[in-house]
Enzyme design. Structure first.
Site, PDB file in Angstrom:
ATOM      1  N   ASP A  98      -4.303   1.128  -9.404  1.00 50.41           N
ATOM      2  CA  ASP A  98      -5.720   0.813  -9.598  1.00 50.41           C
ATOM      3  C   ASP A  98      -6.082   0.699 -11.072  1.00 50.41           C
ATOM      4  O   ASP A  98      -6.748  -0.244 -11.501  1.00 50.41           O
ATOM      5  CB  ASP A  98      -6.598   1.895  -8.942  1.00 50.41           C
ATOM      6  CG  ASP A  98      -6.269   2.080  -7.478  1.00 50.41           C
ATOM      7  OD1 ASP A  98      -5.577   1.218  -6.913  1.00 50.41           O
ATOM      8  OD2 ASP A  98      -6.686   3.105  -6.906  1.00 50.41           O
TER       9      ASP A  98
ATOM     10  N   GLY B  24     -16.757   4.169  -2.599  1.00 46.72           N
ATOM     11  CA  GLY B  24     -16.066   4.598  -1.373  1.00 46.72           C
ATOM     12  C   GLY B  24     -15.553   3.449  -0.537  1.00 46.72           C
ATOM     13  O   GLY B  24     -15.187   3.621   0.617  1.00 46.72           O
TER      14      GLY B  24
ATOM     15  N   SER C 284     -25.619   8.189 -15.982  1.00 43.37           N
ATOM     16  CA  SER C 284     -25.251   7.235 -14.926  1.00 43.37           C
ATOM     17  C   SER C 284     -26.529   6.591 -14.396  1.00 43.37           C
ATOM     18  O   SER C 284     -27.391   7.290 -13.840  1.00 43.37           O
ATOM     19  CB  SER C 284     -24.528   7.969 -13.789  1.00 43.37           C
ATOM     20  OG  SER C 284     -24.601   7.183 -12.616  1.00 43.37           O
TER      21      SER C 284
ATOM     22  N   ASP D   4       3.032   2.340  -4.742  1.00 40.48           N
ATOM     23  CA  ASP D   4       3.021   2.523  -6.210  1.00 40.48           C
ATOM     24  C   ASP D   4       3.620   3.853  -6.648  1.00 40.48           C
ATOM     25  O   ASP D   4       4.424   3.907  -7.576  1.00 40.48           O
ATOM     26  CB  ASP D   4       1.630   2.258  -6.825  1.00 40.48           C
ATOM     27  CG  ASP D   4       0.509   3.156  -6.336  1.00 40.48           C
ATOM     28  OD1 ASP D   4       0.719   3.921  -5.359  1.00 40.48           O
ATOM     29  OD2 ASP D   4      -0.589   3.096  -6.920  1.00 40.48           O
TER      30      ASP D   4
ATOM     31  N   SER E  49     -13.570   4.334  -9.200  1.00 37.73           N
ATOM     32  CA  SER E  49     -13.224   5.446 -10.103  1.00 37.73           C
ATOM     33  C   SER E  49     -12.214   4.986 -11.158  1.00 37.73           C
ATOM     34  O   SER E  49     -12.317   5.381 -12.319  1.00 37.73           O
ATOM     35  CB  SER E  49     -12.723   6.662  -9.329  1.00 37.73           C
ATOM     36  OG  SER E  49     -11.560   6.359  -8.620  1.00 37.73           O
TER      37      SER E  49
ATOM     38  N   GLU F 297       0.850  -1.196   0.000  1.00 38.52           N
ATOM     39  CA  GLU F 297       0.000   0.000   0.000  1.00 38.52           C
ATOM     40  C   GLU F 297       0.887   1.248   0.000  1.00 38.52           C
ATOM     41  O   GLU F 297       1.893   1.306   0.715  1.00 38.52           O
ATOM     42  CB  GLU F 297      -0.892  -0.040   1.250  1.00 38.52           C
ATOM     43  CG  GLU F 297      -2.362   0.091   1.015  1.00 38.52           C
ATOM     44  CD  GLU F 297      -2.966  -0.815  -0.049  1.00 38.52           C
ATOM     45  OE1 GLU F 297      -2.946  -0.411  -1.232  1.00 38.52           O
ATOM     46  OE2 GLU F 297      -3.483  -1.881   0.300  1.00 38.52           O
TER      47      GLU F 297
HETATM   48  C1  GLA Z   1      -5.283   4.494  -3.874  1.00 33.56           C
HETATM   49  C2  GLA Z   1      -4.509   4.962  -5.104  1.00 33.56           C
HETATM   50  C3  GLA Z   1      -3.450   3.946  -5.511  1.00 33.56           C
HETATM   51  C4  GLA Z   1      -2.578   3.545  -4.330  1.00 33.56           C
HETATM   52  C5  GLA Z   1      -3.439   3.193  -3.115  1.00 33.56           C
HETATM   53  C6  GLA Z   1      -2.616   2.963  -1.881  1.00 33.56           C
HETATM   54  O1  GLA Z   1      -6.035   3.353  -4.177  1.00 33.56           O
HETATM   55  O2  GLA Z   1      -5.369   5.195  -6.170  1.00 33.56           O
HETATM   56  O3  GLA Z   1      -2.673   4.455  -6.559  1.00 33.56           O
HETATM   57  O4  GLA Z   1      -1.644   4.538  -4.032  1.00 33.56           O
HETATM   58  O5  GLA Z   1      -4.383   4.194  -2.817  1.00 33.56           O
HETATM   59  O6  GLA Z   1      -1.815   1.851  -2.043  1.00 33.56           O
END
Ligand code: GLA
Length: 386
Positions: free
Chosen positions: A170, A120, A67, A36, A126, A33
């Site tokens: 993501d 959320g 939507s 990235d 997103s 986490e």
């Molecule tokens: C969000 C961001 C990702 C990453 C995570 C934490 O999801 O969009 O790019 O940084 O937080 O790991």
């Protein structure tokens, strides 16, 4: 009616022509986490919760979006950010803006979408919206963009139109995900390897805290700045350091508390977390789930104490699992300040766990948590028929 039929029907009702259909998934992240955007490693996978898009070019120059989930229709004559535009439309406009920046020429686009990724919850709805729409526009206008370009377009849309300086994980997972495979992604080279996730009697269960604290996006951007401050400092002493990926334990030991307590703390977390991803990947390959679970707990502790992106609800859920022998590991997942915990546990224990934790969580916060057992699925793709 399933998600796909519902989306297709609504498109025909609104625009009177047959659409093309696309689907983009959300993601989970096993471990890694906030690594990235520090050029580090992550271990995400695309899931069977997704957004379905019905799309078509139109005769005019209008961008018309609907939507289903928000029951909101908007149309734009130009790709520009209008103050009163619904927030979800920013992601779509953001994608188009990035395409314009690449000198790609397009005319009007109609798009209806609907999804079952909880909002959320930290499952990257997103990113799915951006990646799926980018994939669709690319297909409609035959731009022949590479998958990695779609990822970058989607990520930039989030930066510039949604205001979150997210990393690449993501959108990458939403585009490159593969059925039954985990994506081991190197965020420096933007290359990945797949490997199968075979857990035998264990599973990953998500528990949704159902909270999303409002400081999430501002704190996210702030963490990035704190990491940059640390990088700048270390680069003075070690010119090869261009990201926290390059900082070692030894460097940290030689500069304890520098350049300031907070940036040091953030750097320490990222260096440790990166190391955990490498170890955790190895543990998965060796089928050592016990160790994988320990690394999950260590990751949570770092996110809570050093990186400070957790919250009471997440901490409570993780702490409760520590008393349970059937659970090997638990941690907050995603950006933080709410969303889900990811839990590695015996499959046979899931129902017991759900009832126990629902009572405890409700007693403490007055909220009923939600649970998701997800299957790992393909990344963004065209759907031929619903
Ligand atoms: C969000 C961001 C990702 C990453 C995570 C934490 O999801 O969009 O790019 O940084 O937080 O790991």
């Amino acid at each position: 009616m399933n998600l796909c039929e519902q989306t297709e029907n609504k498109f025909i009702e609104l625009f009177g022509v047959e659409p093309q259909l696309f689907k983009a998934p959300g993601r989970i992240n096993l471990i890694g986490e906030h690594t990235d955007y520090n050029d580090g490693f992550v271990l995400p996978a695309a899931i069977d919760k997704a957004i379905v898009f019905a799309m078509q070019k139109n005769e005019g120059n209008l961008f018309r979006f609907y939507s289903i989930d928000y029951q909101e229709y908007v149309e734009f004559e130009k790709v520009e950010l209008l103050e009163d535009a619904p927030f979800w439309s920013r992601y779509l406009l953001g994608v188009l803006a990035q395409m314009q920046k690449r000198n790609l020429h397009f005319e009007g686009v109609d798009c209806v979408f609907s999804g079952d990724i909880p909002l959320g919850a930290g499952l990257s709805s997103s990113a799915a919206l951006e990646s799926g729409f980018a994939f669709g526009v690319n297909a409609l206008f035959d731009f022949q963009l590479e998958s990695i370009d779609l990822v970058k377009i989607a990520q930039k849309a989030e930066h510039e139109y949604a205001g979150v300086k997210c990393g690449i994980m993501d959108q990458y997972a939403s585009v490159f995900g593969k059925k039954k495979q985990v994506v081991q992604l190197d965020c420096r080279s933007n290359t990945h390897q797949y490997f199968p996730l075979e857990l035998k009697e264990d599973i990953f269960l998500l528990v949704n805290t159902k909270v999303k604290h409002s400081l999430a996006s501002s704190a996210y951007n702030k963490r990035r700045e704190e990491c940059d401050t640390a990088v700048e400092y270390f680069r003075k002493y070690y010119p090869n350091v261009t990201a926290l990926r390059d900082v070692t334990d030894q460097m940290l030991n030689e500069h304890i508390g520098k350049p300031d307590a907070l940036s040091f703390q953030r750097a320490l977390f990222v260096v440790n977390e990166n190391d955990r991803v490498v170890k955790a990947t190895q543990a998965l390959l060796e089928d050592d789930l016990q160790y994988f679970g320990e690394l999950m707990y260590a990751s949570h502790q770092g996110l809570k104490e050093l990186y400070e992106v957790s919250c009471d609800e997440l901490d409570f859920l993780v702490k409760e699992t520590k008393k349970i022998p059937e659970i090997k590991g638990s941690r907050m997942m995603g950006g933080g300040f709410g969303g889900c915990t990811l839990n590695l546990m015996k499959e046979s224990f899931v129902e017991d766990f759900k009832s126990q934790i629902t009572i405890k969580y409700f007693d403490r916060f007055g909220i009923k948590p939600e649970f998701y057992l997800v299957n790992i699925q393909n990344g963004v793709e065209s759907i031929k028929t619903c």
